[in-house]
Write a protein that holds these residues in place. Structure first.
Motif, short mmCIF file in Angstrom:
data_model
loop_
_atom_site.label_atom_id
_atom_site.label_comp_id
_atom_site.label_asym_id
_atom_site.label_seq_id
_atom_site.Cartn_x
_atom_site.Cartn_y
_atom_site.Cartn_z
N LYS A 91 -5.53 -6.66 -9.68
CA LYS A 91 -6.87 -7.24 -9.71
C LYS A 91 -7.04 -8.21 -8.54
N ASP A 92 -8.27 -8.59 -8.29
CA ASP A 92 -8.56 -9.52 -7.19
C ASP A 92 -7.74 -10.81 -7.32
N ASP A 93 -7.58 -11.30 -8.54
CA ASP A 93 -6.78 -12.51 -8.80
C ASP A 93 -5.38 -12.38 -8.24
N ALA A 94 -4.80 -11.19 -8.40
CA ALA A 94 -3.42 -10.97 -7.96
C ALA A 94 -3.32 -11.11 -6.44
N PHE A 95 -4.34 -10.63 -5.73
CA PHE A 95 -4.32 -10.78 -4.27
C PHE A 95 -4.51 -12.23 -3.88
N LYS A 96 -5.33 -12.95 -4.62
CA LYS A 96 -5.52 -14.38 -4.35
C LYS A 96 -4.21 -15.13 -4.54
N ALA A 97 -3.45 -14.74 -5.57
CA ALA A 97 -2.21 -15.44 -5.89
C ALA A 97 -1.08 -15.07 -4.93
N GLN A 98 -1.25 -14.01 -4.16
CA GLN A 98 -0.18 -13.54 -3.29
C GLN A 98 -0.15 -14.36 -1.99
N LYS A 99 0.60 -15.50 -2.04
CA LYS A 99 0.62 -16.40 -0.88
C LYS A 99 1.91 -16.25 -0.09
N ASN A 100 2.98 -16.01 -0.81
CA ASN A 100 4.29 -15.98 -0.16
C ASN A 100 5.10 -14.77 -0.64
N PRO A 101 5.34 -13.80 0.20
CA PRO A 101 4.92 -13.72 1.60
C PRO A 101 3.43 -13.38 1.71
N PRO A 102 2.80 -13.84 2.81
CA PRO A 102 1.38 -13.53 2.96
C PRO A 102 1.18 -12.09 3.42
N LEU A 103 0.06 -11.50 3.02
CA LEU A 103 -0.23 -10.14 3.45
C LEU A 103 -0.94 -10.12 4.81
N ASN A 105 -0.08 -11.18 7.57
CA ASN A 105 0.77 -10.94 8.74
C ASN A 105 1.12 -9.46 8.94
N LEU A 106 0.76 -8.62 7.98
CA LEU A 106 1.19 -7.22 8.07
C LEU A 106 0.44 -6.49 9.19
N THR A 107 1.17 -5.58 9.84
CA THR A 107 0.50 -4.70 10.81
C THR A 107 -0.30 -3.66 10.02
N LYS A 108 -1.14 -2.92 10.73
CA LYS A 108 -1.96 -1.88 10.10
C LYS A 108 -1.09 -0.89 9.34
N ASP A 109 -0.01 -0.45 10.00
CA ASP A 109 0.87 0.54 9.37
C ASP A 109 1.56 -0.03 8.14
N GLN A 110 1.98 -1.29 8.25
CA GLN A 110 2.65 -1.91 7.10
C GLN A 110 1.69 -2.04 5.92
N VAL A 186 0.56 -7.94 -6.96
CA VAL A 186 0.64 -7.05 -5.80
C VAL A 186 2.09 -6.59 -5.71
N LEU A 187 2.31 -5.30 -5.53
CA LEU A 187 3.67 -4.77 -5.44
C LEU A 187 4.16 -4.88 -3.99
N LEU A 188 5.32 -5.52 -3.82
CA LEU A 188 5.82 -5.79 -2.47
C LEU A 188 7.06 -4.95 -2.18
N PRO A 189 6.98 -4.03 -1.23
CA PRO A 189 8.15 -3.19 -0.94
C PRO A 189 9.19 -3.92 -0.09
N GLU A 190 10.45 -3.77 -0.46
CA GLU A 190 11.51 -4.40 0.34
C GLU A 190 11.63 -3.70 1.69
N ALA A 191 11.15 -2.44 1.77
CA ALA A 191 11.17 -1.75 3.06
C ALA A 191 10.28 -2.48 4.08
N ILE A 192 9.39 -3.31 3.62
CA ILE A 192 8.58 -4.12 4.54
C ILE A 192 9.08 -5.56 4.58
N PHE A 193 9.34 -6.13 3.43
CA PHE A 193 9.61 -7.58 3.38
C PHE A 193 11.10 -7.91 3.45
N GLY A 194 11.94 -6.87 3.47
CA GLY A 194 13.36 -7.11 3.63
C GLY A 194 14.04 -7.44 2.32
#
Ligand SMILES: *[C@@H]1O[C@H](CO)[C@@H](O)[C@H](O)[C@H]1NC(C)=O
Ligand SMILES: *[C@@H]1O[C@H](CO)[C@@H](O)[C@H](O)[C@H]1NC(C)=O
Ligand SMILES: *[C@@H]1O[C@H](CO)[C@@H](O)[C@H](O)[C@H]1NC(C)=O
Ligand SMILES: *[C@@H]1O[C@H](CO)[C@@H](O)[C@H](O)[C@H]1NC(C)=O
Length: 256
Positions: A91-103, A105-110, A186-194
């Motif tokens: 939901k929109d709330d989940a994106f608001k709460a997603q501060k660390n890591p921030p989204l 900074n992601l490239t288009k592909d990421q 928000v689901l965060l892949p380790e393939a992006i965030f390490g």
């Protein structure tokens, strides 16, 4: 006597006349036409853009899908494959709460990969996740390295990755070939965030005070679980049953 016969005649004539005009207006189509068969139920098509814009609010996720073009990939999978698609929508709330890591900074592909990480290239009903929990990490639409782990905890589907612990908090739509489930994070892949994940909110060994925003997104069960969900759930269920009702009424029409 003659007067009475006359009035009966007039009454009968009026009845005949009016019933014949009634009959005329009641059956407009010419009797020469063959009876038209009841139309078959229209092939079911789910417009994901429309679905996500009325449920939720899922505007942030939908905007990302539209701007990245990932919506085409998912819609195409829904339209043109037997496999179908399962989408986990924060939901929109989940994106608001997603501060660390921030989204931001992601490239288009990421960002594309992150969005595809929220989908599986197969339709799963909620009950099928029980099975999936036995099969280990499941590859998402983003590819082989982008896996999620599912567990069924007494009917609740938990979703885990190294960075994210969350659960399916409501079923928005689930009719083969399309499933859309709401998730709290928000689901965060380790393939992006390490793999260098900030420590989970476990009892810290040293009295180092870390702000809660430093920890990975773990769900606080119950906090989000009850609050503004009931109204969404209702509309979600109505949405989910609408196509079934359509099919049922289509079948009834066929048998009449
Ligand atoms: C899907 O719905 C959106 C929003 O209602 C609309 O703009 C779009 O044209 C629809 N797409 C198709 C293929 O029907
Ligand atoms: C999906 O199907 C709808 C209706 O048949 C069509 O209008 C739309 O263009 C299709 N979209 C994709 C991406 O295949
Ligand atoms: C994101 O970008 C900002 C500035 O562009 C930078 O200061 C920050 O360290 C970046 N964060 C991550 C997690 O890469
Ligand atoms: C669950 O998995 C087993 C074996 O992996 C399979 O035979 C069965 O059909 C699956 N059941 C469902 C509901 O998917």
């Amino acid at each position: 006597m003659a007067k009475m016969q006359l009035s009966i005649f007039i009454a009968v004539a009026f009845l005949v006349f009016s019933s014949s005009t009634n009959a005329k207006t009641a059956s407009p189509p010419a009797p020469m036409l063959p009876p038209t068969p009841a139309p078959a139920p229209a092939p079911h098509h789910v417009n994901l853009t429309e679905l996500l814009s009325v449920a939720g609010p899922f505007h942030t996720f939908l905007d990302y899908l539209l701007s990245s073009g990932v919506i085409e990939t998912l819609q195409n999978q829904a339209n043109n494959t037997e496999e179908g698609v399962t989408i986990f929508v924060p939901k929109d709330d989940a994106f608001k709460a997603q501060k660390n890591p921030p989204l931001s900074n992601l490239t288009k592909d990421q960002l594309k990969q992150l969005l595809l990480f929220h989908a599986l290239p197969h339709y799963y009903s909620l009950s099928e996740f029980k099975n999936l929990s036995q099969s280990g990490p499941v590859s998402t639409f983003a590819g082989g390295q982008y896996t999620l782990k599912f567990t069924d905890v007494s009917g609740t589907v938990r979703i885990d990755s190294l960075w994210t612990r969350t659960k399916v908090s409501s079923s928005v739509f689930s009719t083969d070939p399309v499933a859309v489930y709401q998730v709290n994070r928000v689901l965060l892949p380790e393939a992006i965030f390490g793999t260098d994940v900030p420590p989970m909110p476990a009892p810290a060994p040293a009295p180092v005070v870390s702000s809660p925003s430093d920890s990975p997104s773990a769900d606080s069960e119950g906090v989000n679980a009850n609050s503004p969900k009931s109204s969404h759930k209702n509309s979600a269920q109505t949405l989910a049953f609408a196509p079934i009702a359509m099919v049922v009424s289509g079948l009834v029409a066929l048998f009449l």
